[in-house]
Design a protein around this motif. Sequence first.
Motif: not given
Lengths: 142, 142, 142, 142
Positions: B84-85, C79-82, C87-89
């Motif tokens: 959703m993000a 594993q690594q949502a951040y 990457v999206n940033g």
Amino acid sequence: MAEISLRKARMIIRGILAKGREMELKPLSVVVLDTGGHVKAFEREDGAAPGRFAIAQGKAYGSVMLGMAGKAQMARAEQQAYFMAAVNGAYGGQVIPVPGGVLVKDKRGNIVGAVGVTGDTSDNDAEAAVAGITAAGLEAEA
Amino acid sequence: MAEISLRKARMIIRGILAKGREMELKPLSVVVLDTGGHVKAFEREDGAAPGRFAIAQGKAYGSVMLGMAGKAQMARAEQQAYFMAAVNGAYGGQVIPVPGGVLVKDKRGNIVGAVGVTGDTSDNDAEAAVAGITAAGLEAEA
Amino acid sequence: MAEISLRKARMIIRGILAKGREMELKPLSVVVLDTGGHVKAFEREDGAAPGRFAIAQGKAYGSVMLGMAGKAQMARAEQQAYFMAAVNGAYGGQVIPVPGGVLVKDKRGNIVGAVGVTGDTSDNDAEAAVAGITAAGLEAEA
Amino acid sequence: MAEISLRKARMIIRGILAKGREMELKPLSVVVLDTGGHVKAFEREDGAAPGRFAIAQGKAYGSVMLGMAGKAQMARAEQQAYFMAAVNGAYGGQVIPVPGGVLVKDKRGNIVGAVGVTGDTSDNDAEAAVAGITAAGLEAEA
């Protein structure tokens, strides 16, 4: 009255739409913003193009944020296009500096909000805005 | 009816605000979007916080753009927060994935728009939304 | 073949939509991007929600820009949502890291583009994508 | 027909590309948007520059969101450059106000979507757009 009420905002919108029909204008979209530039009420008539919210908002937003109605903004844009472009940069591109952005004042002259009207020519938009605000018992500065 | 009319949008908003008073909710803000996610009508009750337009719009916008109402969006966000993000990134940060975003359908099940309600708890917002949509003779998917 | 042709892009889209009907999936939206992540072709079936272009594009965009298909992106996000958020940033919020983003390769294993499919479950989206790419005589990495 | 179908969108795109070849234009890119400004279909011919999607979309997006085709937008931009610049700010920079953005109407005059064509001169883009829309049995307002 420091802030426009929802009751008054509705009266203004209905008055503007009634005036638009009386003047036989194209379908109108009307926003009412509060003194902080935040949306209080909005209506888009059937047949109006889908993107009209942003145009109505842009007319009203610049009016209330600058304390300067659409006609004055347009005059400034005609003289100094780069100034209004720079204002828009500062305001995140939310300002549409043409007639149809109208300040709403109470009887003592205090700004209580702003109206943005779009759909017909800018001058007709402004005329309908003034009629609706006046019909609601408030003062208009176009 | 392929697209929600202003008359129906007004009926929905009035029904939701009436339900909110009956349920003794905090002041509500209600937006009605068309099938393209564009604002058709909005009202913010006196006493509601100034930023409520964006919250109402965000609830309704995600609903219509994804074809998935607030409760389903929230379930997805609980399972896959990063999904959703990411959707929100793709939609320019305009999605609020919680109850109160409700799809509006005609009697044949076609989506004709979406409603976003904010001001009380998300579940109460959604309950008022459904009541108002139903009272206007349309179907609600919360 | 360094770059996917419009003829091949059309074949892929038609193959995916045919597979979707065979699998009785919900209405699908399919994008084909080139090796630079730019849109080559897109189709949205009748009945799909209006915002599906951005979701399809987001699935394909991350695939081609990272050289990593949707399933691998999802594993990384789990594993690594951040990391995927970061990457999206960097990519302006254009990445949707779930199955349905599929790399397209020629017979020698060179990436010639990417496909994004959305509308049903992510796994079904990916299955239809692979079928369409294969039917067009190309290799798929889901 | 309230909303353009994928079948009609394909017919329009094929008609425009055929017209482009007949007129010996440079490689074209063609988008079809629905009445909410959302992408229904897109094709970019081989040899067209990679960034053409955004240009095609920008021509069509302004047309449908304002209910005003590319030629009328260009006339307004020539008269009041700051107005179209401000509109673009309100629409997130998505508007390209030149010919090649064309409204698509059904036989009763209802807008059912918009087309954006880019690749050759703006006037040639618009001519090809009108030809393709007409060949698909719809009305064009350029």
